[in-house]
Design a protein around this motif. Structure first.
Motif, mmCIF file in Angstrom:
data_model
loop_
_atom_site.group_PDB
_atom_site.id
_atom_site.type_symbol
_atom_site.label_atom_id
_atom_site.label_comp_id
_atom_site.label_asym_id
_atom_site.label_seq_id
_atom_site.Cartn_x
_atom_site.Cartn_y
_atom_site.Cartn_z
ATOM 1 N N GLY A 63 0.744 -1.093 0.220
ATOM 2 C CA GLY A 63 -0.062 -0.021 -0.162
ATOM 3 C C GLY A 63 0.553 1.336 -0.090
ATOM 4 O O GLY A 63 0.354 1.851 0.072
ATOM 5 N N THR A 64 2.258 0.977 0.058
ATOM 6 C CA THR A 64 2.490 2.348 -0.330
ATOM 7 C C THR A 64 2.328 3.053 -1.171
ATOM 8 O O THR A 64 1.755 2.770 -2.297
ATOM 9 C CB THR A 64 4.196 2.334 -0.473
ATOM 10 N N VAL A 65 2.558 4.522 -1.445
ATOM 11 C CA VAL A 65 2.671 5.155 -2.391
ATOM 12 C C VAL A 65 3.925 5.381 -3.067
ATOM 13 O O VAL A 65 4.218 6.109 -2.888
ATOM 14 C CB VAL A 65 1.853 6.329 -1.945
ATOM 15 N N ILE A 66 3.504 5.518 -4.353
ATOM 16 C CA ILE A 66 5.015 5.120 -5.220
ATOM 17 C C ILE A 66 4.931 6.635 -6.251
ATOM 18 O O ILE A 66 3.899 6.123 -6.406
ATOM 19 C CB ILE A 66 5.309 4.568 -5.611
ATOM 20 N N THR A 67 5.513 6.555 -7.432
ATOM 21 C CA THR A 67 5.771 7.529 -8.451
ATOM 22 C C THR A 67 5.664 6.279 -9.483
ATOM 23 O O THR A 67 5.501 5.209 -8.938
ATOM 24 C CB THR A 67 7.263 8.343 -8.250
ATOM 25 N N GLU A 127 7.318 -5.765 -3.248
ATOM 26 C CA GLU A 127 6.169 -5.425 -1.867
ATOM 27 C C GLU A 127 6.372 -6.687 -0.765
ATOM 28 O O GLU A 127 6.622 -7.979 -1.373
ATOM 29 C CB GLU A 127 4.887 -5.939 -2.504
ATOM 30 N N VAL A 128 6.622 -6.075 0.192
ATOM 31 C CA VAL A 128 7.288 -6.953 1.164
ATOM 32 C C VAL A 128 6.644 -7.076 2.360
ATOM 33 O O VAL A 128 5.750 -5.642 3.219
ATOM 34 C CB VAL A 128 8.997 -6.469 2.233
ATOM 35 N N LYS A 129 6.180 -8.204 2.640
ATOM 36 C CA LYS A 129 5.150 -8.565 3.543
ATOM 37 C C LYS A 129 5.323 -8.978 4.785
ATOM 38 O O LYS A 129 5.692 -10.249 3.900
ATOM 39 C CB LYS A 129 3.463 -8.705 3.027
ATOM 40 N N ALA A 137 6.314 -10.320 -1.330
ATOM 41 C CA ALA A 137 5.142 -10.735 -1.530
ATOM 42 C C ALA A 137 5.174 -10.908 -3.883
ATOM 43 O O ALA A 137 4.198 -11.233 -3.958
ATOM 44 C CB ALA A 137 4.353 -10.089 -1.257
ATOM 45 N N ARG A 138 5.377 -9.451 -3.963
ATOM 46 C CA ARG A 138 5.003 -9.429 -5.165
ATOM 47 C C ARG A 138 6.736 -8.187 -5.757
ATOM 48 O O ARG A 138 7.154 -7.563 -4.900
ATOM 49 C CB ARG A 138 4.188 -8.360 -5.338
#
Length: 71
Positions: free
Chosen positions: A44-48, A59-61, A66-67
């Motif tokens: 869910g981090t907002v990135i450019t 994407e680290v969970k 995770a992705r």
């Protein structure tokens, strides 16, 4: 007129190969395989969304990838 620069080549590597690895192991492996930039992000981090050649995103969970995707 100056020639148009040629962008650096990306490693011939599938981002899917990193899914399931620990974040530390995935980052180490990505740098070993030639990725010039590696970015670990929480879900869910907002990135450019600009595409950067040579960058691999994770994407680290719960400490695991995770992705993964290029750019």
């Amino acid at each position: 007129m100056a020639p148009i620069p040629t962008p650096p080549a990306e490693p011939q590597d599938s981002p899917d190969a990193y899914v399931g690895l620990t974040a530390d192991r995935a980052e180490h492996l990505a740098r070993e395989r030639g990725w010039s930039a590696v970015r670990a992000l929480a879900p869910g981090t907002v990135i450019t969304m600009e595409y950067r050649v040579g960058r691999l995103n994770f994407e680290v969970k719960d400490g695991r990838v995770a992705r993964a995707w290029k750019g």
